[in-house]
Design an enzyme around this catalytic site. Structure first.
Site, short mmCIF file in Angstrom:
data_model
loop_
_atom_site.label_atom_id
_atom_site.label_comp_id
_atom_site.label_asym_id
_atom_site.label_seq_id
_atom_site.Cartn_x
_atom_site.Cartn_y
_atom_site.Cartn_z
N ARG A 174 167.79 23.73 25.76
CA ARG A 174 167.75 25.20 25.92
C ARG A 174 167.66 25.62 27.38
NH1 ARG A 174 168.07 26.37 20.73
NH2 ARG A 174 166.70 25.30 19.26
N ASP A 211 161.75 29.93 20.71
CA ASP A 211 162.78 29.08 21.32
C ASP A 211 163.73 29.86 22.21
OD1 ASP A 211 161.76 26.84 20.09
OD2 ASP A 211 163.08 26.97 18.35
C1 S3P Z 1 160.59 24.72 14.49
C2 S3P Z 1 159.44 25.34 14.91
C3 S3P Z 1 159.16 25.70 16.31
C4 S3P Z 1 160.39 25.62 17.17
C5 S3P Z 1 161.22 24.41 16.90
C6 S3P Z 1 161.65 24.37 15.45
C7 S3P Z 1 160.74 24.40 13.07
O1 S3P Z 1 158.20 24.80 16.82
O2 S3P Z 1 160.04 25.66 18.54
O3 S3P Z 1 162.37 24.40 17.72
O4 S3P Z 1 161.88 24.07 12.65
O5 S3P Z 1 159.76 24.46 12.33
P1 S3P Z 1 156.63 25.07 16.63
O6 S3P Z 1 156.42 25.21 15.21
O7 S3P Z 1 155.92 23.89 17.20
O8 S3P Z 1 156.36 26.31 17.42
#
Ligand code: S3P
Length: 439
Positions: free
Chosen positions: A392, A320
Site C-alpha cells: 500500500r 488500510d
Molecule cells: C483485515 C483486517 C485489518 C486490515 C487487514 C485485513 C481482515 O487488520 O488492516 O488488511 O481481513 O480482517 P486489523 O484487523 O489488524 O486491523
C-alpha cells in the site's frame, strides 16, 4: 515469493484518471471464502476471487490440509468443503508469505484442530505482533508457541477449546475473526466485544453459510459445535484497492473515473467519508447486495481538497486506506491531522513513518506523531522513496506521481502482487505514466 525479486516503479509526473475499471476482488472476503468454504459441507463456488499472493497463500494452506480446491481461473474458485472436522494435518510448516490476515485467522481456526501445525511468514510478517491472537486463544485453552510474540506460531493439537468472553484491546477485525473461528470449535459460547466497529465480513459469511452469529451492538457471540453449508460467493471489488484510484482522481484536475462493483460494506467506507469531508466529488450508483455484502459503482471527479481533522471514529473504517489518504492530504489546501491510528505502526510496515519519510523526501511537510500524522498540503516534488516492501505504500506513492513536479522512483514494489497484481496495467489504462523496472 514476490518479495524476493526486486522491482521498482518509476512514475512520470502529470496526468489524470479517466474511464471505468473494475479493480480486483476484496482481499478480506477472498481469504474468508477459502477458509469457510473449506470447512463447509458441499462445494462453495467463488467468483471475483483475488488472485493475489496473500489470498493464494490461504488457498495453498488449505490444499496442504487436504482440501480440494479448483482454480483460481479468471477469478473463479471451487472449494470442495471437507466439513468442520475434515481438515488433515499438513505435512510441512504452512508458509503464509506477507499475509497478516492468513496467519491471524488461521491461528484461531487451527487452535481448534486435533493436529499440530506451524505457521510461518516472510520477513515483514515475522516481525508482526501475534500476542493479540495468542493471548485470547490461550484463555480458550489453546497452546501456541511463538518467537517472543511473533511468528512462527506452533499450534499444539487440542482436545477441546472453551468459550470465552473477551474485550478486544484494539479495534481489529483479524483478532475478532480469529476468536470467532476458534469459537466454532469451543465448548459453549464465545463472546467478543470490540472497542470500535471493524470489518464484519466473517460474521456476514458465517451467517450466509448458515452458522448462527449473534450481533448485539459492539458484541458478537457464537456457539461452538455448529456447521457450515456451502454457498456461492461473489467477491466484490476491493474498496482498499479502489482507494488508490479514488485518491488519484480526487487530486488530479480533469479526472472523471468510475470504479465498478466495489464493496461498500459500512465497516469499510471510511475512505469515502474522509474524502468527502475533504471536499471530494464522489457519487455512488447501482447499489445492490451480493452474497450478503453491499456493492456499488463509485464515480469520482476532480474537486479541490481541503485539509481536515480526521474523525477518530473513521479510523478503523479506513485503516488500510491511510497511506493513500496521506497523499490526498499532501495535495489538499491546509493541514490534515490524524490521531488515534497507532495500529498503522504495526501493519505490513510502520505506515506512519514510511509515509512521513517518503512525503518529506518529496518536499511535503509531514510530521509523524505516536498515533498519527500531521500533513501540511503543498507541492509534491520528485525523488526516490522506499516502499519498505509494503504494497500500500508503493501504490500510494505511485498515484502521487499525478501531482508531482518530476519523476518519482519507488523502491521494492514486488509486494504489490499481494493485493493488486494488475495495478500497473490498470493505472496505465486510466492515465498514469508508470513503469516497472526489475533489478
Ligand atoms: C483485515 C483486517 C485489518 C486490515 C487487514 C485485513 C481482515 O487488520 O488492516 O488488511 O481481513 O480482517 P486489523 O484487523 O489488524 O486491523
Amino acid at each position: 515469493m514476490s518479495s524476493e525479486s526486486k522491482k521498482n516503479y518509476i512514475v512520470q509526473p502529470g496526468g489524470y484518471f479517466k474511464g471505468s475499471i473494475r479493480v480486483p476482488g476484496d482481499k478480506s472476503i477472498s481469504h474468508r471464502s477459502i477458509m469457510l468454504g473449506s470447512l463447509a459441507e458441499g462445494t462453495t463456488n467463488v467468483t471475483g476471487f483475488l488472485e493475489g499472493d496473500d489470498a493464494l497463500a490461504t488457498l495453498a494452506s488449505f490444499r496442504a490440509m487436504g482440501v480440494q480446491i479448483d482454480g483460481p481461473k479468471d477469478g473463479k474458485v471451487a472449494v470442495h468443503g471437507v466439513g468442520m472436522h475434515g481438515l488433515k494435518a499438513p505435512e510441512k510448516d504452512i508458509y503464509l508469505g506477507n499475509s497478516g490476515t492468513s496467519i491471524r485467522l488461521l491461528s484461531g481456526l487451527l487452535a481448534g484442530q486435533k493436529f499440530e501445525s506451524t505457521l510461518t511468514g516472510d520477513k515483514s510478517l515475522s516481525g508482526r505482533p501475534m500476542k493479540r491472537v495468542t493471548d485470547p486463544l490461550a484463555l480458550m485453552g489453546a497452546e501456541i508457541d511463538s518467537n517472543e510474540g511473533k511468528p512462527p506460531l506452533k499450534i499444539k493439537a487440542t482436545n477441546k477449546l472453551k468459550g470465552i468472553t473477551y474485550m478486544l484491546p484494539m479495534a481489529s477485525a483479524q483478532v475478532k475473526s480469529c476468536i470467532l473461528l476458534a469459537g466454532m470449535y469451543a465448548e459453549g459460547k464465545t463472546t467478543v466485544t470490540e472497542p470500535a466497529p471493524t470489518r464484519d465480513h466473517t460474521e456476514r459469511m458465517l451467517s450466509g453459510m448458515g452458522y448462527k452469529v449473534d450481533v448485539q451492538g459492539d458484541t458478537v457471540s457464537i456457539e461452538g459445535g455448529g456447521k457450515l453449508t456451502a454457498t456461492d460467493i461473489d467477491v466484490p471489488a476491493d474498496i482498499s484497492s479502489a482507494t488508490f484510484f479514488m485518491v488519484g482522481a480526487a487530486i488530479s484536475e480533469g479526472s472523471d473515473l468510475t470504479l465498478t462493483h466495489v464493496g461498500i460494506n459500512p465497516t469499510r467506507i471510511g475512505v469515502i467519508n474522509i474524502l468527502r469531508l475533504m471536499g471530494a466529488d464522489i457519487t455512488l450508483s447501482n447499489e445492490k447486495m451480493t452474497g450478503g455484502e453491499p456493492v456499488a459503482d463509485i464515480r469520482i471527479k476532480y474537486a479541490p481538497l481541503k485539509g481536515i481533522q480526521i474523525p477518530e471514529d473513521q479510523v478503523p473504517l479506513a485503516i488500510d486506506e491511510f497511506p493513500a489518504l496521506f497523499v490526498a492530504a499532501a495535495c489538499a489546501e491546509g493541514q490534515t491531522v490524524l490521531t488515534g491510528a497507532e495500529e498503522l505502526r504495526v501493519k505490513e510496515s510502520d505506515r506512519i513513518q514510511a509515509m512521513a519519510d517518503g512525503l518529506t523526501i518529496l518536499g511535503i511537510d509531514a510530521q509523524s506523531t505516536t498515533d498519527g500524522i500531521i500533513i501540511n498540503g503543498g507541492v509534491i516534488g520528485s525523488g526516490e522513496v522506499e516502499s519498505h516492501d509494503d504494497h500500500r505504500i508503493a501504490m500510494s506513492f505511485a498515484i502521487a506521481g499525478l501531482q508531482a513536479g518530476g519523476s518519482i522512483q519507488i523502491n521494492d514494489c514486488a509486494n504489490v502482487a499481494t493485493s493488486f497484481p494488475n495495478f500497473i496495467t490498470l493505472a496505465q489504462q486510466v492515465g498514469l505514466d508508470i513503469d516497472e523496472i526489475d533489478e
